[in-house]
Design a protein around this motif. Structure first.
Motif, PDB file in Angstrom:
ATOM      1  N   LEU A 137      20.365   6.351 -28.795  1.00 33.99           N
ATOM      2  CA  LEU A 137      19.425   7.201 -28.972  1.00 33.99           C
ATOM      3  C   LEU A 137      19.574   8.529 -28.457  1.00 33.99           C
ATOM      4  CD1 LEU A 137      16.371   7.767 -28.997  1.00 33.99           C
ATOM      5  CD2 LEU A 137      16.173   6.768 -26.551  1.00 33.99           C
ATOM      6  N   ASP A 138      20.030   8.569 -27.296  1.00 33.19           N
ATOM      7  CA  ASP A 138      20.224  10.054 -26.993  1.00 33.19           C
ATOM      8  C   ASP A 138      21.606   9.898 -25.604  1.00 33.19           C
ATOM      9  OD1 ASP A 138      20.597  12.316 -26.152  1.00 33.19           O
ATOM     10  OD2 ASP A 138      18.416  12.046 -24.724  1.00 33.19           O
ATOM     11  N   SER A 139      22.543  10.221 -26.917  1.00 31.33           N
ATOM     12  CA  SER A 139      24.600  10.063 -26.096  1.00 31.33           C
ATOM     13  C   SER A 139      24.515  11.283 -24.965  1.00 31.33           C
ATOM     14  CB  SER A 139      25.866  10.696 -27.153  1.00 31.33           C
ATOM     15  OG  SER A 139      25.632  11.329 -27.949  1.00 31.33           O
ATOM     16  N   PHE A 140      23.609  12.120 -25.124  1.00 33.41           N
ATOM     17  CA  PHE A 140      23.677  13.785 -24.570  1.00 33.41           C
ATOM     18  C   PHE A 140      23.008  12.983 -22.947  1.00 33.41           C
ATOM     19  CE2 PHE A 140      22.618  18.366 -23.449  1.00 33.41           C
ATOM     20  CZ  PHE A 140      24.000  18.685 -23.035  1.00 33.41           C
ATOM     21  N   ALA A 141      22.393  12.192 -22.784  1.00 34.51           N
ATOM     22  CA  ALA A 141      21.945  12.705 -21.332  1.00 34.51           C
ATOM     23  C   ALA A 141      23.357  11.697 -20.433  1.00 34.51           C
ATOM     24  CB  ALA A 141      21.152  11.311 -20.793  1.00 34.51           C
ATOM     25  N   ALA A 142      24.582  10.956 -21.102  1.00 30.67           N
ATOM     26  CA  ALA A 142      25.831  11.271 -20.485  1.00 30.67           C
ATOM     27  C   ALA A 142      26.618  12.112 -20.494  1.00 30.67           C
ATOM     28  CB  ALA A 142      26.606   9.903 -21.490  1.00 30.67           C
ATOM     29  N   THR A 143      26.287  12.887 -20.582  1.00 34.22           N
ATOM     30  CA  THR A 143      27.058  14.434 -20.157  1.00 34.22           C
ATOM     31  C   THR A 143      26.624  14.662 -18.403  1.00 34.22           C
ATOM     32  OG1 THR A 143      25.911  16.189 -21.468  1.00 34.22           O
ATOM     33  CG2 THR A 143      27.511  14.703 -21.893  1.00 34.22           C
ATOM     34  N   ALA A 144      25.497  14.781 -17.971  1.00 38.42           N
ATOM     35  CA  ALA A 144      25.347  14.862 -16.771  1.00 38.42           C
ATOM     36  C   ALA A 144      25.324  14.655 -15.880  1.00 38.42           C
ATOM     37  CB  ALA A 144      23.400  13.542 -16.350  1.00 38.42           C
ATOM     38  N   ARG A 145      25.580  15.423 -14.692  1.00 35.03           N
ATOM     39  CA  ARG A 145      26.741  15.190 -13.773  1.00 35.03           C
ATOM     40  C   ARG A 145      25.666  14.626 -12.479  1.00 35.03           C
ATOM     41  NH1 ARG A 145      32.238  17.064 -13.241  1.00 35.03           N
ATOM     42  NH2 ARG A 145      32.540  18.423 -15.169  1.00 35.03           N
ATOM     43  N   LEU A 146      26.690  13.915 -11.851  1.00 34.68           N
ATOM     44  CA  LEU A 146      25.641  13.343 -10.315  1.00 34.68           C
ATOM     45  C   LEU A 146      25.821  14.086  -9.139  1.00 34.68           C
ATOM     46  CD1 LEU A 146      26.877  10.256 -12.228  1.00 34.68           C
ATOM     47  CD2 LEU A 146      25.360   9.557 -11.006  1.00 34.68           C
ATOM     48  N   HIS A 147      25.790  13.245  -7.673  1.00 30.45           N
ATOM     49  CA  HIS A 147      26.424  13.813  -6.953  1.00 30.45           C
ATOM     50  C   HIS A 147      27.444  14.400  -6.627  1.00 30.45           C
ATOM     51  CE1 HIS A 147      25.997  14.185  -2.452  1.00 30.45           C
ATOM     52  NE2 HIS A 147      26.803  13.358  -2.169  1.00 30.45           N
ATOM     53  N   ARG A 148      27.966  14.821  -6.047  1.00 25.53           N
ATOM     54  CA  ARG A 148      29.459  15.654  -5.448  1.00 25.53           C
ATOM     55  C   ARG A 148      29.938  15.668  -7.334  1.00 25.53           C
ATOM     56  NH1 ARG A 148      30.498  18.052  -1.950  1.00 25.53           N
ATOM     57  NH2 ARG A 148      32.859  17.683  -1.979  1.00 25.53           N
ATOM     58  N   GLY A 149      29.502  16.204  -8.271  1.00 21.07           N
ATOM     59  CA  GLY A 149      29.448  16.810  -9.212  1.00 21.07           C
ATOM     60  C   GLY A 149      30.802  15.467 -10.325  1.00 21.07           C
ATOM     61  N   GLN A 150      30.430  14.287  -9.702  1.00 21.07           N
ATOM     62  CA  GLN A 150      30.767  12.703 -10.869  1.00 21.07           C
ATOM     63  C   GLN A 150      30.439  12.600 -11.922  1.00 21.07           C
ATOM     64  OE1 GLN A 150      30.696   9.538  -8.031  1.00 21.07           O
ATOM     65  NE2 GLN A 150      31.780  10.763  -6.543  1.00 21.07           N
ATOM     66  N   THR A 151      31.428  12.496 -12.879  1.00 20.89           N
ATOM     67  CA  THR A 151      30.912  11.679 -14.148  1.00 20.89           C
ATOM     68  C   THR A 151      29.971  10.170 -14.694  1.00 20.89           C
ATOM     69  OG1 THR A 151      32.617  11.135 -15.246  1.00 20.89           O
ATOM     70  CG2 THR A 151      31.881  13.649 -15.376  1.00 20.89           C
ATOM     71  N   VAL A 152      29.702  10.297 -15.260  1.00 19.54           N
ATOM     72  CA  VAL A 152      29.176   8.900 -15.872  1.00 19.54           C
ATOM     73  C   VAL A 152      30.634   8.076 -15.600  1.00 19.54           C
ATOM     74  CG1 VAL A 152      29.251   8.961 -18.264  1.00 19.54           C
ATOM     75  CG2 VAL A 152      28.044   7.058 -17.317  1.00 19.54           C
ATOM     76  N   LEU A 153      31.838   8.501 -16.529  1.00 18.67           N
ATOM     77  CA  LEU A 153      33.035   8.123 -16.568  1.00 18.67           C
ATOM     78  C   LEU A 153      33.661   8.104 -15.285  1.00 18.67           C
ATOM     79  CD1 LEU A 153      34.716  10.082 -19.188  1.00 18.67           C
ATOM     80  CD2 LEU A 153      33.646   7.731 -18.793  1.00 18.67           C
ATOM     81  N   HIS A 154      33.311   8.683 -14.108  1.00 19.69           N
ATOM     82  CA  HIS A 154      33.802   8.298 -12.576  1.00 19.69           C
ATOM     83  C   HIS A 154      33.247   7.582 -12.422  1.00 19.69           C
ATOM     84  CE1 HIS A 154      34.916  12.957 -12.688  1.00 19.69           C
ATOM     85  NE2 HIS A 154      35.905  12.550 -12.124  1.00 19.69           N
ATOM     86  N   LEU A 155      31.737   7.329 -12.471  1.00 21.15           N
ATOM     87  CA  LEU A 155      31.474   6.045 -12.019  1.00 21.15           C
ATOM     88  C   LEU A 155      31.579   4.913 -12.307  1.00 21.15           C
ATOM     89  CD1 LEU A 155      28.037   7.430 -12.045  1.00 21.15           C
ATOM     90  CD2 LEU A 155      28.521   6.760 -10.012  1.00 21.15           C
ATOM     91  N   CYS A 156      32.276   4.672 -13.557  1.00 19.10           N
ATOM     92  CA  CYS A 156      32.584   3.512 -14.344  1.00 19.10           C
ATOM     93  C   CYS A 156      33.873   3.103 -13.482  1.00 19.10           C
ATOM     94  CB  CYS A 156      32.842   3.915 -15.668  1.00 19.10           C
ATOM     95  SG  CYS A 156      32.263   3.666 -17.019  1.00 19.10           S
ATOM     96  N   VAL A 157      34.297   3.928 -13.264  1.00 24.24           N
ATOM     97  CA  VAL A 157      35.884   3.632 -12.629  1.00 24.24           C
ATOM     98  C   VAL A 157      35.675   3.461 -10.781  1.00 24.24           C
ATOM     99  CG1 VAL A 157      37.993   4.628 -12.358  1.00 24.24           C
ATOM    100  CG2 VAL A 157      37.355   5.187 -14.073  1.00 24.24           C
ATOM    101  N   LYS A 158      34.981   3.839 -10.755  1.00 24.03           N
ATOM    102  CA  LYS A 158      34.042   3.876  -8.802  1.00 24.03           C
ATOM    103  C   LYS A 158      33.670   2.361  -8.413  1.00 24.03           C
ATOM    104  CE  LYS A 158      31.942   5.886  -5.379  1.00 24.03           C
ATOM    105  NZ  LYS A 158      31.064   6.951  -4.905  1.00 24.03           N
ATOM    106  N   HIS A 159      32.838   1.609 -10.071  1.00 23.62           N
ATOM    107  CA  HIS A 159      32.271   0.557  -9.722  1.00 23.62           C
ATOM    108  C   HIS A 159      33.183  -0.616 -10.225  1.00 23.62           C
ATOM    109  CE1 HIS A 159      28.969   1.696  -7.222  1.00 23.62           C
ATOM    110  NE2 HIS A 159      29.421   3.688  -7.867  1.00 23.62           N
ATOM    111  N   ARG A 160      34.765  -0.448 -10.648  1.00 24.11           N
ATOM    112  CA  ARG A 160      34.655  -1.219 -11.450  1.00 24.11           C
ATOM    113  C   ARG A 160      35.268  -1.847 -13.046  1.00 24.11           C
ATOM    114  NH1 ARG A 160      39.008  -2.779  -8.662  1.00 24.11           N
ATOM    115  NH2 ARG A 160      38.974  -1.859  -6.116  1.00 24.11           N
TER     116      ARG A 160
END
Length: 419
Positions: free
Chosen positions: A128-151
């Protein structure tokens, strides 16, 4: 009493009771609070995964999907956490803008789906909306950072495949940490192995503390069972991929190729020894002896001049070929084009060296017996010496680095004090 029955029906998924209660009083859905959690009926049904109850509630009151719970989570956040793709699809049809809403942890629903490892919901949201995946989080982390961080290797693979964004995969957070840093800190060999095989252009970079992922590995995980394998993979990221070097390589080599082509062209139109200024004929036979504009050496030393022209043509044409490959390199990341351009440039440089030697022979009486073969030998020796020098310097730098690491390891953390 009716409100309690409504919530009980939502909790257990009793669609018949829910319909009966709502037929009696549809305003029951307007009640927002439930105990101290501020969850409406829709939130309860989503958290329990009762898709039929969700569909019935949304049919009667679709605006209920826009209400937030006490954690600032939308109904789409709850569906993403639950992992129900069918419910998520219904909610996004009603309010697609919810893909961008942030909860109390500053995450949008796509982030939640990635963290929870819910691949089906994640794929539906990306559709539906892949652009939402580019949104940064706290401390500038990306959704890919989250995936690795949470295994969550599964959702990481989906995001890399669907987005195909090299810049996102190479992104740093506010501390300068990349996916490689996160994979090392969480000791995930499988993530490093996947990144090595699937993400192009990923390199070792330093974080704000001046450390690469390999440095972090050496500092903290030297005794881990995965240390050797992780170190081997990380060293592959340390080598500069050819695609990264192409722009700078093409720019420098193009200048050299154009310069050599210009020199070769100039040698052809203004040959050593010059050209005849006037035409002369044999007074007896009328045969042309020399013709204006032709090379003097073509008449005086025809054999050597032919050799000169042959080598000059090779130099000129190989330069043009190098320019062609370099131009192709600009629109492609295929390794074959810069390799062919490099080979063409080596041929061109060697040929222009031989052309220079033959020019000296043709114009210097003291070098008549020198011969073109000696020119070739000298050019080859010069290039071989240059290549050997480059090899020695590169080996020395690599060896010095290994020696420093060996000395540092042998010395250990202890220090000696002398009185």
């Amino acid at each position: 009493m009716a409100e309690k029955k409504l919530y009980d029906a939502a909790i257990i998924g009793d669609l018949a009771t829910l319909k009966q209660l709502l037929q009696t009083n549809q305003h029951l859905l307007d009640v927002v609070s439930f105990t101290s959690c501020l969850k409406n009926v829709l939130h309860i049904a989503i958290k329990k995964g009762h898709e039929s109850v969700v569909a019935e509630v949304l049919k009667i009151n679709p605006e209920l999907a826009l209400e937030l719970d006490s954690n600032s989570s939308s109904s789409l956040h709850l569906a993403a956490a639950r992992g129900n793709a069918g419910i998520a699809e219904r909610l996004m049809e009603i309010a697609p803008e919810m893909c961008w809403w942030r909860d109390g942890h500053d995450m949008n629903p796509l982030h939640v789906a990635a963290v929870k490892g819910n691949v089906a919901v994640l794929e539906e949201m990306l559709r539906l909306d892949s652009f939402a995946a580019t949104a940064r989080l706290h401390r500038g982390q990306t959704v890919l950072h989250l995936c690795v961080k949470h295994r969550q290797l599964g959702t990481l693979k989906v995001l890399v495949k669907e987005l195909g964004d090299k810049d996102l995969a190479s992104a740093k957070d506010d501390d300068g940490e990349t996916l490689l840093h996160f994979a090392v800190r969480t000791n995930q060999l499988e993530v490093l192995d996947y990144l090595n095989g699937s993400v192009r252009g990923l390199r070792l970079t330093k974080n704000s503390g001046g450390k690469t992922a390999l440095d972090v590995l050496n500092d903290s995980f030297r005794n881990a069972s995965t240390y050797t394998e992780m170190k081997t993979i990380l060293k592959r990221f340390n080598s500069r991929p050819i695609a990264v070097s192409l722009p700078q390589f093409a720019e420098m080599t193009m200048v050299a190729a154009v310069l050599i082509a210009t020199m070769a062209f100039q040698a052809a139109v203004s040959p050593p020894g010059g050209v005849w200024q006037e035409t002369k004929t044999n007074s007896t036979t009328g045969e042309i002896i020399q013709k204006a504009g032709q090379a003097v050496m073509a008449t005086e030393e025809p054999r050597k001049y032919i050799q000169f022209i042959q080598v000059n043509i090779v130099s000129f044409m190989s330069s043009l070929v190098a320019i062609l490959f370099l131009a192709t390199t600009g629109s492609s990341d295929q390794w074959i084009f810069p390799v062919l351009a490099t080979f063409s440039m080596l041929v061109s440089m060697a040929s222009i060296g031989v052309t220079y030697g033959l020019s000296l022979i043709l114009t210097n009486p003291n070098m008549k017996e020198f011969g073109w073969r000696n020119s070739v030998v000298i050019s080859v020796c010069v290039f071989a010496g240059a290549m050997f020098f480059i090899f020695v310097v590169s080996s020395f730098r690599s060896g010095t680095g290994r020696v420093k690491r060996f000395v540092k390891k042998a010395a250990g953390p202890a220090s000696c004090n002398f009185v």
